[in-house]
Scaffold this motif. Structure first.
Motif, PDB file in Angstrom:
ATOM      1  N   LEU A 280       0.854  -1.194   0.000  1.00 19.66           N
ATOM      2  CA  LEU A 280       0.000   0.000   0.000  1.00 19.66           C
ATOM      3  C   LEU A 280       0.885   1.238   0.000  1.00 19.66           C
ATOM      4  N   TYR A 281       0.561   2.195  -0.878  1.00 14.86           N
ATOM      5  CA  TYR A 281       1.343   3.425  -1.029  1.00 14.86           C
ATOM      6  C   TYR A 281       0.414   4.614  -0.874  1.00 14.86           C
ATOM      7  N   LEU A 282       0.822   5.579  -0.069  1.00 15.44           N
ATOM      8  CA  LEU A 282       0.013   6.773   0.170  1.00 15.44           C
ATOM      9  C   LEU A 282       0.517   7.923  -0.690  1.00 15.44           C
ATOM     10  N   ALA A 283      -0.428   8.750  -1.164  1.00 13.89           N
ATOM     11  CA  ALA A 283      -0.062   9.905  -1.975  1.00 13.89           C
ATOM     12  C   ALA A 283      -1.004  11.062  -1.674  1.00 13.89           C
ATOM     13  N   GLY A 284      -0.496  12.284  -1.808  1.00 10.88           N
ATOM     14  CA  GLY A 284      -1.322  13.467  -1.592  1.00 10.88           C
ATOM     15  C   GLY A 284      -1.731  13.625  -0.146  1.00 10.88           C
ATOM     16  N   ASP A 285      -2.974  14.102   0.072  1.00  9.54           N
ATOM     17  CA  ASP A 285      -3.435  14.414   1.418  1.00  9.54           C
ATOM     18  C   ASP A 285      -3.525  13.186   2.320  1.00  9.54           C
ATOM     19  N   ALA A 286      -3.538  12.002   1.758  1.00  5.99           N
ATOM     20  CA  ALA A 286      -3.512  10.800   2.600  1.00  5.99           C
ATOM     21  C   ALA A 286      -2.191  10.671   3.334  1.00  5.99           C
ATOM     22  N   ALA A 287      -1.147  11.325   2.802  1.00  5.26           N
ATOM     23  CA  ALA A 287       0.196  11.214   3.384  1.00  5.26           C
ATOM     24  C   ALA A 287       0.650  12.479   4.085  1.00  5.26           C
ATOM     25  N   PRO A 292      -2.856  26.183   3.183  1.00  3.96           N
ATOM     26  CA  PRO A 292      -2.968  26.620   1.782  1.00  3.96           C
ATOM     27  C   PRO A 292      -2.182  27.881   1.459  1.00  3.96           C
ATOM     28  N   THR A 293      -1.542  28.504   2.425  1.00  3.06           N
ATOM     29  CA  THR A 293      -0.849  29.777   2.200  1.00  3.06           C
ATOM     30  C   THR A 293       0.163  29.704   1.064  1.00  3.06           C
ATOM     31  N   GLY A 294       0.911  28.628   0.971  1.00  8.54           N
ATOM     32  CA  GLY A 294       1.947  28.511  -0.049  1.00  8.54           C
ATOM     33  C   GLY A 294       1.486  27.858  -1.331  1.00  8.54           C
ATOM     34  N   ALA A 295       0.202  27.445  -1.409  1.00 15.05           N
ATOM     35  CA  ALA A 295      -0.369  26.811  -2.608  1.00 15.05           C
ATOM     36  C   ALA A 295       0.438  25.588  -3.033  1.00 15.05           C
ATOM     37  N   LYS A 296       0.860  24.762  -2.066  1.00 11.49           N
ATOM     38  CA  LYS A 296       1.709  23.618  -2.385  1.00 11.49           C
ATOM     39  C   LYS A 296       1.027  22.266  -2.201  1.00 11.49           C
ATOM     40  N   GLY A 297      -0.177  22.225  -1.638  1.00  7.56           N
ATOM     41  CA  GLY A 297      -0.825  20.946  -1.383  1.00  7.56           C
ATOM     42  C   GLY A 297      -1.001  20.115  -2.643  1.00  7.56           C
ATOM     43  N   MET A 298      -1.581  20.703  -3.692  1.00  5.69           N
ATOM     44  CA  MET A 298      -1.784  19.984  -4.933  1.00  5.69           C
ATOM     45  C   MET A 298      -0.458  19.614  -5.577  1.00  5.69           C
ATOM     46  N   ASN A 299       0.527  20.498  -5.509  1.00  5.18           N
ATOM     47  CA  ASN A 299       1.806  20.226  -6.159  1.00  5.18           C
ATOM     48  C   ASN A 299       2.596  19.139  -5.442  1.00  5.18           C
ATOM     49  N   MET A 300       2.436  19.044  -4.119  1.00 10.11           N
ATOM     50  CA  MET A 300       3.034  17.919  -3.410  1.00 10.11           C
ATOM     51  C   MET A 300       2.414  16.613  -3.882  1.00 10.11           C
ATOM     52  N   ALA A 301       1.085  16.605  -4.056  1.00  7.31           N
ATOM     53  CA  ALA A 301       0.396  15.401  -4.532  1.00  7.31           C
ATOM     54  C   ALA A 301       0.856  15.026  -5.933  1.00  7.31           C
ATOM     55  N   LEU A 302       1.033  16.031  -6.800  1.00 14.03           N
ATOM     56  CA  LEU A 302       1.480  15.752  -8.162  1.00 14.03           C
ATOM     57  C   LEU A 302       2.891  15.166  -8.177  1.00 14.03           C
ATOM     58  N   TYR A 303       3.756  15.659  -7.303  1.00 16.14           N
ATOM     59  CA  TYR A 303       5.109  15.092  -7.213  1.00 16.14           C
ATOM     60  C   TYR A 303       5.046  13.646  -6.745  1.00 16.14           C
ATOM     61  N   ASP A 304       4.215  13.384  -5.719  1.00 13.90           N
ATOM     62  CA  ASP A 304       4.063  12.008  -5.226  1.00 13.90           C
ATOM     63  C   ASP A 304       3.700  11.059  -6.364  1.00 13.90           C
ATOM     64  N   VAL A 305       2.651  11.412  -7.122  1.00 12.24           N
ATOM     65  CA  VAL A 305       2.149  10.457  -8.114  1.00 12.24           C
ATOM     66  C   VAL A 305       3.056  10.384  -9.340  1.00 12.24           C
ATOM     67  N   ASP A 306       3.841  11.423  -9.582  1.00 16.23           N
ATOM     68  CA  ASP A 306       4.840  11.333 -10.643  1.00 16.23           C
ATOM     69  C   ASP A 306       5.861  10.257 -10.285  1.00 16.23           C
ATOM     70  N   PRO A 333      11.889  13.946   1.257  1.00 22.45           N
ATOM     71  CA  PRO A 333      12.686  15.172   1.321  1.00 22.45           C
ATOM     72  C   PRO A 333      11.997  16.370   0.658  1.00 22.45           C
ATOM     73  N   ARG A 334      11.327  16.151  -0.467  1.00 24.69           N
ATOM     74  CA  ARG A 334      10.618  17.261  -1.099  1.00 24.69           C
ATOM     75  C   ARG A 334       9.373  17.641  -0.302  1.00 24.69           C
ATOM     76  N   VAL A 335       8.708  16.662   0.290  1.00 23.36           N
ATOM     77  CA  VAL A 335       7.568  16.968   1.162  1.00 23.36           C
ATOM     78  C   VAL A 335       7.995  17.937   2.257  1.00 23.36           C
ATOM     79  N   TRP A 336       9.135  17.670   2.876  1.00 22.42           N
ATOM     80  CA  TRP A 336       9.592  18.543   3.961  1.00 22.42           C
ATOM     81  C   TRP A 336      10.054  19.909   3.439  1.00 22.42           C
ATOM     82  N   LYS A 337      10.582  19.934   2.231  1.00 19.24           N
ATOM     83  CA  LYS A 337      10.947  21.219   1.641  1.00 19.24           C
ATOM     84  C   LYS A 337       9.704  22.084   1.428  1.00 19.24           C
ATOM     85  N   TYR A 338       8.632  21.477   0.927  1.00 19.98           N
ATOM     86  CA  TYR A 338       7.373  22.217   0.742  1.00 19.98           C
ATOM     87  C   TYR A 338       6.728  22.563   2.081  1.00 19.98           C
TER      88      TYR A 338
END
Length: 391
Positions: A280-287, A292-306, A333-338
């Motif tokens: 089982l692998y988690l991606a996006g808001d499940a992880a 929303p201040t930095g507008a990164k939630g969707m982009n973190m999810a897109l990086y995960d699924v890429d 590491p990118r999750v923590w950067k965002y």
């Protein structure tokens, strides 16, 4: 009697993460099934925040999908204001790809059309009673009910894209995850209004609190107003909303407009680690969650699924599971950067405003940080890189 079938990948959740991953897998000829508890119409109508950053644009380009899925103008300018005094910040990028004001709702609708209507992808709506079997040494399966019929889908890999309160992460034993959370101590009132952004998207600090205005199509925008964590919608009648917008922007010319939708959004950050358990692998808001201040939630999810899409293609098509084994270590590491950028934006924009929040010292330090974006080329470049998604 249950309907029993087999497929290499089952994706739970038809939000931006699940639909993007399914489209990537379909592009690579990897069969998958998407299960979604809501109906298609409710997903198409749901308003969600987000702008596709430059890294996300490049990702869609590399998968050969950018021209079909992305729309909207290039996102290049923000109007940062303090007590009504605005300064434009130009988002610069050395990359050929640019952030785009393709909203999350627009992207989801484009994905639905591309995946289902154009490609004939298998997305099953209105499913209930989803359960996951992911035992050690056994082939996983996902069970669900649709139209009163029980279904069992045996698979090799399960991907949880069903947000913060879905069944995917809940199926993982609590002692197998480390959860790190941070509460910022205030919330946003998110108001979708029948009024466009006149010039540039606005992020504004004031002595009366934070306010932002972000486009949501040609005739609508969403205002975000800082509010108390305990506020309810009844505390914010329309007259109060427009009074606070005018007060915080120091602009009495703003006219009332129809308020189409309201919600209270507590600002918090969450990271669950590792982002995988057995098959089982988690991606996006499940992880993970970010304010929303930095507008990164969707982009973190897109990086995960890429990253997950590439790993699943290697596993299913090439029988190489090395990338799947290191999926969580690759993306965290990118999750923590965002997370860091989102916390910087949240603290800066709110501390720079109402001094009763954290005091005059924090207010003036935060305003100095904003000033540095215009006086320090190094600070401006770094801020552009984070906003644009090239950091």
């Amino acid at each position: 009697m249950s309907v029993i079938e087999e497929v290499p990948v089952v994706i739970i959740g038809a939000g931006v993460a699940g639909l993007t991953l399914a489209t990537f897998l379909h592009t690579a000829n990897v069969p998958c099934v998407v299960l979604e508890r809501r109906n298609r119409a409710s997903i198409e109508a749901r308003q969600r925040a987000g702008v596709v950053d430059a890294r996300g644009v490049k990702m869609f380009e590399q998968w050969g999908l950018a021209d079909r899925l992305l729309a909207g103008p290039v996102a290049q300018t923000l109007d940062y204001r303090v007590n009504g005094v605005g300064r434009l910040f130009e988002i610069e990028s050395d990359d050929s790809s640019k952030s785009r004001f393709c909203t999350q709702q627009m992207l989801v609708n484009n994905l639905l059309r591309e995946l289902i209507d154009v490609r004939g992808g298998d997305v099953r709506f209105d499913v209930t009673d989803v359960t996951i079997s992911n035992e050690d040494g056994q082939r996983p399966d996902v069970r669900y009910v649709q139209d009163g019929q029980k279904h069992v889908v045996a698979c090799d890999h399960i991907v949880g894209c069903d947000a913060d309160r879905g069944v995917s992460r809940a199926s993982i034993p609590p002692d197998a995850l480390t959860t790190i959370t941070h509460e910022f101590g205030y919330a946003w009132l998110a108001a979708l209004v029948e009024a466009p952004v006149v010039a540039h998207p606005i992020m504004a600090a004031s002595d009366n609190g934070f306010v932002a205005q972000i486009p949501r199509g040609p005739q609508r925008s969403r205002y975000y107003l800082q509010c108390a964590i305990g506020d309810g919608l009844r505390d914010w009648p329309d007259e109060r909303i427009w009074h606070e917008i005018r007060l915080r922007l120091r602009d009495d010319t703003i006219a009332n407009a129809a308020v189409l939708d309201l919600e209270i959004v507590p600002l918090r950050s969450v990271v669950h680690s590792p982002m995988q358990f057995r098959n089982l692998y988690l991606a996006g808001d499940a992880a993970h969650l970010v304010p929303p201040t930095g507008a990164k939630g969707m982009n973190m999810a897109l990086y995960d699924v890429d990253m997950l899409g590439l790993a699943l293609v290697s596993a299913v098509r090439d029988h190489d599971e090395a990338a799947l084994a290191t999926y969580s270590a690759t993306v965290l590491p990118r999750v923590w950067k965002y997370q860091e950028f989102s916390a910087w934006m949240t603290d800066t924009m709110h501390d720079a405003g109402d001094p009763t929040l954290h005091g005059l010292y924090r207010q003036m330090v935060a305003r100095a940080r904003l000033d540095a974006l215009y006086s320090s080329p190094a600070a401006a470049r770094l801020h552009s890189a984070f906003l644009g998604g090239t950091a």
